[in-house]
Design an enzyme around this catalytic site. Structure first.
Site, mmCIF file in Angstrom:
data_model
loop_
_atom_site.group_PDB
_atom_site.id
_atom_site.type_symbol
_atom_site.label_atom_id
_atom_site.label_comp_id
_atom_site.label_asym_id
_atom_site.label_seq_id
_atom_site.Cartn_x
_atom_site.Cartn_y
_atom_site.Cartn_z
ATOM 1 N N GLU A 160 16.493 14.500 -14.743
ATOM 2 C CA GLU A 160 15.184 15.060 -14.401
ATOM 3 C C GLU A 160 15.267 16.585 -14.505
ATOM 4 O O GLU A 160 15.914 17.235 -13.689
ATOM 5 C CB GLU A 160 14.801 14.650 -12.978
ATOM 6 N N ASP A 213 18.838 4.745 -10.696
ATOM 7 C CA ASP A 213 18.520 6.124 -10.351
ATOM 8 C C ASP A 213 19.686 6.680 -9.543
ATOM 9 O O ASP A 213 20.064 6.098 -8.523
ATOM 10 C CB ASP A 213 17.230 6.120 -9.498
ATOM 11 N N ASP A 219 18.399 12.274 -10.582
ATOM 12 C CA ASP A 219 17.377 12.999 -9.829
ATOM 13 C C ASP A 219 17.722 14.489 -9.742
ATOM 14 O O ASP A 219 18.886 14.844 -9.522
ATOM 15 C CB ASP A 219 17.337 12.387 -8.418
ATOM 16 N N HIS A 274 6.576 8.427 -11.413
ATOM 17 C CA HIS A 274 6.146 8.168 -10.036
ATOM 18 C C HIS A 274 5.787 9.425 -9.265
ATOM 19 O O HIS A 274 5.474 9.344 -8.076
ATOM 20 C CB HIS A 274 7.261 7.400 -9.316
ATOM 21 N N ASP A 275 5.894 10.587 -9.924
ATOM 22 C CA ASP A 275 5.564 11.845 -9.242
ATOM 23 C C ASP A 275 4.304 12.495 -9.805
ATOM 24 O O ASP A 275 3.872 13.520 -9.295
ATOM 25 C CB ASP A 275 6.722 12.847 -9.403
#
Ligand code: NOJ
Length: 550
Positions: free
Chosen positions: A279, A109, A211, A340-341
């Site tokens: 993302e 990431d 990200d 994960h969000d």
């Protein structure tokens, strides 16, 4: 041991990240080896046999770097090391080697938008206005009345500007105040971050998930005169307007972003066969711009539509068609069901439809990303207020992402085989039925369904890289086909809870059911009289009739 490398077709020009399936590991929650209740790299190493058995091709690890953990690793204080909580660089090297030996890939990431406020760059930057790193971050004067430069709000409430008493300026942060934002317009920042990417590429990392890539161009609003108020602070008291304002602001997408993206892509292109995934929570017509038009974008801007669309056949088929139509030439699609969000798919759609979602994810055209535990049907785990860990949940009740981040369940023991200690988040209910050991031995399990779909996808070119065509929707059912030359598969999904017929455009075909969400149907014949069961999804291999494919 059948690795992806051995199965790969010699003449296949598709890259590994086009043919393959990505599996997201949230490292804190996958496997704890050192007994502190938090997952780690040696734990992941211990579970590679499982991932290979499951049949995924690449792993993406959420951040594993040194971090004060204000946002559980999305606040990095050293980009080129491993947090001792997770292990060491040597562990990471072992992970890379072990995955590569199995024909699998490892993605990390990359968090370029902000560092931790404990990163040496920021400590230096905030030490004085004369610091050589002052302009690595976004510092602005207060307005005449001492208030922040403008009314920008942070993603989870409060001003996006934090006052620094010593140097008497505000710095900008879209997320927590512990996540100050880098100024990517500064060539020194680009150079330093490019070196971070090179460090990992040289170590053998196969790619990055990036990200909040849409934020890198920075809001034009930040660049304008400090007395302009872009978002009136008054909206902060109006939940709807505040949320609209935050959404627009948090996803950025200022024109300058693409130039920064191109600089990052250029670094990846210095190395062979690496992938950049980004993302991008944006409407699809703006999302596809992130591919670039001539190799200057990222390879896979995450397509999150399945997280947001109504779970109905017509809107889903329309969204697929629209996405496919908007993709620039040579752009490769991708699909995501969870991360994960976001609330887990089994909780969003219910267990039965989560199986349909699995069939959809793994038979659409494009690279799927599977979120750890979704292959078990893991639900969101209710977390009591006193057990909550996510800073966003603590700041704004109801916003916690802890429920979708709970430990992976390996067996039916009280800590699910995840840890010998107290797990950092509770394991949650129904561990006796929803765990790897149990589901491996149950042919009706969600795990079995995932594994079957992954195997079929890997084996069949039509499913991994073939073309897609919608065959329409009727009532609760949608159908489409995937083809590669003469190879063909028909996929029919019942998104409803009542029995239903196959849509008209999909009739006239007969064949064999290769996969069904109902195990008792597998291997049986399919024809025009076929009636789908409630919540049933099937993958059919049409029979070849004389002279043509049926
Ligand atoms: C998106 C990440 O997925 C999320 O977990 C994080 O809190 C924010 N970016 C800030 O880095």
């Amino acid at each position: 041991m059948a690795s992806s490398a051995t199965i790969q077709r010699v003449n296949d020009t598709h890259r590994w990240w086009q043919r393959g399936v990505v599996y997201q590991v949230y490292p804190r929650s996958f496997q704890d080896r050192d007994g502190d209740g938090v997952g780690d790299l040696p734990g992941i190493l211990d579970r590679l046999d499982y991932l290979e058995w499951l049949g995924v091709d690449a792993i993406w690890l959420s951040p594993i770097f040194p971090s004060p953990m204000a946002d559980f690793g999305y606040d990095i204080s050293d980009y080129t090391d491993v947090h001792p909580l997770f292990g060491s660089l040597a562990d990471l090297d072992r992970l890379i080697a072990s995955l590569h030996a199995r024909g699998m890939k490892l993605m990390l990431d990359f968090v370029p938008n902000h560092t931790s406020d404990q990163h040496p760059w920021f400590l230096d930057s905030r030490s004085s206005r004369q610091s050589p790193k002052r302009d690595w971050y976004i510092w602005r004067d207060a307005r005449a009345d001492g208030s922040p430069p403008n009314g920008y709000v942070a993603a989870f409430g409060g001003s996006a500007w934090e006052w620094d008493a010593r140097t008497r300026q505000f710095y900008f942060h879209t997320f927590l105040k512990e996540q100050p934002e880098l100024e990517w317009a500064n060539p020194a920042v680009r150079a330093a971050m490019s070196d971070v990417l090179r460090f990992w590429f040289r170590r053998g990392i196969d790619g990055f998930r990036i990200d909040v890539i849409t934020l890198l161009g920075k809001h034009s609003a930040i660049q304008v005169a400090p007395d302009s108020v872009v978002i009136d602070p008054a909206v902060a008291d109006d939940p709807v307007r505040a949320s609209q304002a935050r959404t627009a602001q948090v996803w950025g997408d200022e024109p300058g972003t693409h130039e920064v993206v191109a600089a990052i892509r250029a670094v990846a292109d210095e190395f062979d066969d690496r992938v950049l995934v980004g993302e991008v929570y944006l409407p699809v017509e703006r999302l596809v711009v992130y591919y670039g038009s001539a190799g200057e974008g990222i390879h896979l801007p995450f397509n999150f539509q399945l997280l947001e669309l109504p779970w109905e056949p017509q809107p889903i088929l329309e969204a697929i068609d629209r996405y496919e139509a908007l993709l620039p030439p040579n752009a490769w699609p991708n699909w995501v069901l969870g991360n994960h969000d976001r609330s887990r798919v089994a909780s969003r759609l219910g267990e039965a439809q989560a199986r349909i979602a699995a069939v959809l994810l793994l038979t659409l055209r494009g690279t799927p990303t599977v979120y750890y535990g979704d292959e078990l049907g893991m639900p969101d785990v209710p977390i009591s207020r006193d057990q909550e860990r996510d800073p966003f949940g603590l700041m704004e009740p109801g916003q916690s992402r802890d429920p979708e981040r709970t430990p992976m369940r390996w067996d039916a023991s009280p800590t699910a085989g995840f840890t010998a200690a107290e797990p950092w988040l509770p394991i949650g209910p129904r561990v006796a039925e929803l765990n790897v050991e149990e589901e491996r031995s149950d042919p009706h399990s969600v795990l079995h369904l995932y594994r079957q779909l992954l195997a079929l996808r890997r084996q069949e070119r039509a499913l991994s890289v073939g073309d897609y065509r919608s065959l329409g929707a009727e009532s609760s059912v949608m159908a489409y086909e995937r083809t590669s030359g003469a190879e063909r598969f028909l996929i029919v999904l019942n998104l409803g809870h009542e029995p239903a017929r196959v849509p008209l455009a999909a009739r006239g075909l007969s064949g064999r059911i290769e996969v069904s969400t109902r195990v008792d149907r597998e291997g049986s014949a399919f024809d025009d009289d076929f009636v789908l069961g409630p919540d049933e999804g099937i993958v059919v291999r049409p029979a070849i009739r004389a002279g043509r494919t049926a």
